[in-house]
Scaffold this motif. Structure first.
Motif, PDB file in Angstrom:
ATOM      1  N   GLU A 275       0.867  -1.174   0.000  1.00 12.02           N
ATOM      2  CA  GLU A 275       0.000   0.000   0.000  1.00 12.02           C
ATOM      3  C   GLU A 275       0.901   1.221   0.000  1.00 12.02           C
ATOM      4  O   GLU A 275       1.824   1.321   0.811  1.00 12.02           O
ATOM      5  N   LEU A 276       0.615   2.154  -0.907  1.00 11.04           N
ATOM      6  CA  LEU A 276       1.544   3.237  -1.182  1.00 11.04           C
ATOM      7  C   LEU A 276       0.777   4.550  -1.283  1.00 11.04           C
ATOM      8  O   LEU A 276      -0.245   4.624  -1.972  1.00 11.04           O
ATOM      9  N   ASP A 277       1.293   5.573  -0.609  1.00 12.98           N
ATOM     10  CA  ASP A 277       0.634   6.874  -0.644  1.00 12.98           C
ATOM     11  C   ASP A 277       1.668   7.987  -0.584  1.00 12.98           C
ATOM     12  O   ASP A 277       2.703   7.859   0.084  1.00 12.98           O
ATOM     13  N   ALA A 278       1.402   9.037  -1.316  1.00 12.63           N
ATOM     14  CA  ALA A 278       2.164  10.285  -1.271  1.00 12.63           C
ATOM     15  C   ALA A 278       1.330  11.326  -1.998  1.00 12.63           C
ATOM     16  O   ALA A 278       0.444  10.985  -2.791  1.00 12.63           O
ATOM     17  N   GLU A 279       1.618  12.598  -1.740  1.00 13.13           N
ATOM     18  CA  GLU A 279       0.840  13.659  -2.373  1.00 13.13           C
ATOM     19  C   GLU A 279       1.368  13.964  -3.771  1.00 13.13           C
ATOM     20  O   GLU A 279       2.566  14.014  -4.005  1.00 13.13           O
ATOM     21  N   GLY A 280       0.415  14.167  -4.695  1.00 15.00           N
ATOM     22  CA  GLY A 280       0.773  14.703  -6.002  1.00 15.00           C
ATOM     23  C   GLY A 280       1.445  13.753  -6.959  1.00 15.00           C
ATOM     24  O   GLY A 280       2.167  14.202  -7.857  1.00 15.00           O
ATOM     25  N   ILE A 281       1.226  12.443  -6.819  1.00 15.76           N
ATOM     26  CA  ILE A 281       1.859  11.469  -7.701  1.00 15.76           C
ATOM     27  C   ILE A 281       0.793  10.695  -8.474  1.00 15.76           C
ATOM     28  O   ILE A 281      -0.148  10.153  -7.887  1.00 15.76           O
ATOM     29  N   VAL A 295      -2.548   3.850  -3.706  1.00 18.89           N
ATOM     30  CA  VAL A 295      -2.912   2.616  -4.395  1.00 18.89           C
ATOM     31  C   VAL A 295      -2.514   1.425  -3.535  1.00 18.89           C
ATOM     32  O   VAL A 295      -1.720   1.541  -2.603  1.00 18.89           O
ATOM     33  N   ARG A 296      -3.087   0.280  -3.902  1.00 15.05           N
ATOM     34  CA  ARG A 296      -2.709  -0.998  -3.307  1.00 15.05           C
ATOM     35  C   ARG A 296      -2.249  -1.903  -4.439  1.00 15.05           C
ATOM     36  O   ARG A 296      -2.898  -1.976  -5.483  1.00 15.05           O
ATOM     37  N   VAL A 297      -1.135  -2.580  -4.230  1.00 17.81           N
ATOM     38  CA  VAL A 297      -0.608  -3.509  -5.226  1.00 17.81           C
ATOM     39  C   VAL A 297      -0.515  -4.890  -4.592  1.00 17.81           C
ATOM     40  O   VAL A 297       0.032  -5.041  -3.491  1.00 17.81           O
ATOM     41  N   SER A 298      -1.031  -5.889  -5.285  1.00 20.12           N
ATOM     42  CA  SER A 298      -1.006  -7.264  -4.790  1.00 20.12           C
ATOM     43  C   SER A 298      -0.323  -8.158  -5.812  1.00 20.12           C
ATOM     44  O   SER A 298      -0.608  -8.073  -7.014  1.00 20.12           O
ATOM     45  N   ALA A 299       0.566  -9.012  -5.340  1.00 19.29           N
ATOM     46  CA  ALA A 299       1.146 -10.041  -6.204  1.00 19.29           C
ATOM     47  C   ALA A 299       0.121 -11.154  -6.378  1.00 19.29           C
ATOM     48  O   ALA A 299      -0.437 -11.645  -5.393  1.00 19.29           O
TER      49      ALA A 299
END
Length: 308
Positions: A275-281, A295-299
């Protein structure tokens, strides 16, 4: 590699082919008749899908799979492959990527020859033998319920920002536009605060680059996640920390060999879910514009079966 069993037999039905004539700046366009002929020699009907835009290409792939295609083949680069993967991911319809683009990272990293004619021979041989080998994909989801599959790498840092800048520019044309976008964004370079959750473990980091790889490479051979393995059920996460401009430019050439991961400002992780978060990307998956963070990324193990 898994042994071939009856389960791996290619389903009946025609071979649907998605071809991007503009891939690789058109340098392989004249090869398409030969590629189709060699596919046809595998003993199946071959149907060339018609599409004028990337969106139409993706819709045509979905329609072909729904209509009973026995296999899907994509002739082009990572962008073409990305569109095709949306239709075959999670299905029993096998897939063959023919590398004919500027960036062919998914095809090459999953074992296909870099030469289009050699790759199509591998695919045709697999069709004749009824052979398909499973590999992992990554599933990208947004809080709003959007979903995309990708095969290679998710870019979520400086590289994604450059892509976003280049896509907004109307001048210059061709690769010079990307070069100019790099210069503009280098002048604006600053670390951002990222919030990462890796299999539930939380990390906060200041970074200029974050990549989540199912395979090792993106951008036409840049080994950003050099240890990523599309058979291990895991994602590789590479984080480039508080780089300044001179240091980033010194380290960037090392990405082609994958040796950048030894730099003290680079950290590598491995996880099943990210799970990944940052502003303005705005993220880019397989070089294609995807979702804004978070977003969330799952293998997803064995999410697609490759004709090789």
């Amino acid at each position: 590699m898994l042994a071939v069993t009856a389960h791996d037999l290619v389903p009946p039905g025609p071979v649907a082919v998605l071809a991007n004539p503009t891939a690789g700046r058109g340098r392989h366009e004249g090869l398409l008749p030969q590629l189709l002929e060699r596919l046809g020699a595998a003993g199946r009907p071959v149907e060339l899908l018609r599409a004028r835009t990337p969106e139409e290409a993706e819709a045509a792939c979905h329609a072909a799979v729904a209509d009973g295609a026995g296999a899907l083949v994509a002739v082009g680069g990572d962008g073409t492959v990305h569109r095709a993967l949306q239709a075959v991911a999670g299905t029993t319809v096998p897939f063959g990527p023919v590398p004919a683009g500027t960036g062919n990272d998914f095809a090459v990293d999953t074992g296909f020859p870099a030469d289009p004619l050699a790759a199509v021979e591998v695919i045709a041989d697999a069709l004749r033998a009824g052979r398909a080998r499973p590999v992992d994909l990554a599933r990208l989801t947004s809080p709003g319920g959007g979903e995309r599959w990708y095969g290679a790498v998710l870019a979520a840092g400086f590289d994604a920002i450059v892509n976003e800048r280049a896509n907004r520019m109307r001048w210059p044309r061709g690769p010079r536009r990307y070069d100019l976008a790099i210069l503009v964004e280098l002048a604006r370079l600053r670390p951002r605060r990222y919030r990462l959750r890796l299999d539930g473990a939380e990390h906060e980091v200041d970074a200029v680059l974050v990549a989540v790889g199912n395979t090792a490479s993106y951008g036409g051979g840049m080994r950003i996640c050099p240890d990523a393995d599309p058979h291990d059920g895991l994602l590789d996460v590479v984080v480039g920390g508080r780089f300044d401009r001179p240091t980033l430019m010194r380290v960037k050439p090392r990405i082609y060999q994958g040796t950048h991961v030894t730099h003290p400002l680079v950290r590598s992780y491995r996880a099943r879910t990210v799970e990944l978060d940052a502003e303005g990307i705005t993220t880019y998956a397989d070089g294609e514009r995807a979702f804004d963070l978070p977003v969330r990324v799952s293998a997803v193990p064995a999410a697609v079966r490759l004709l090789r």
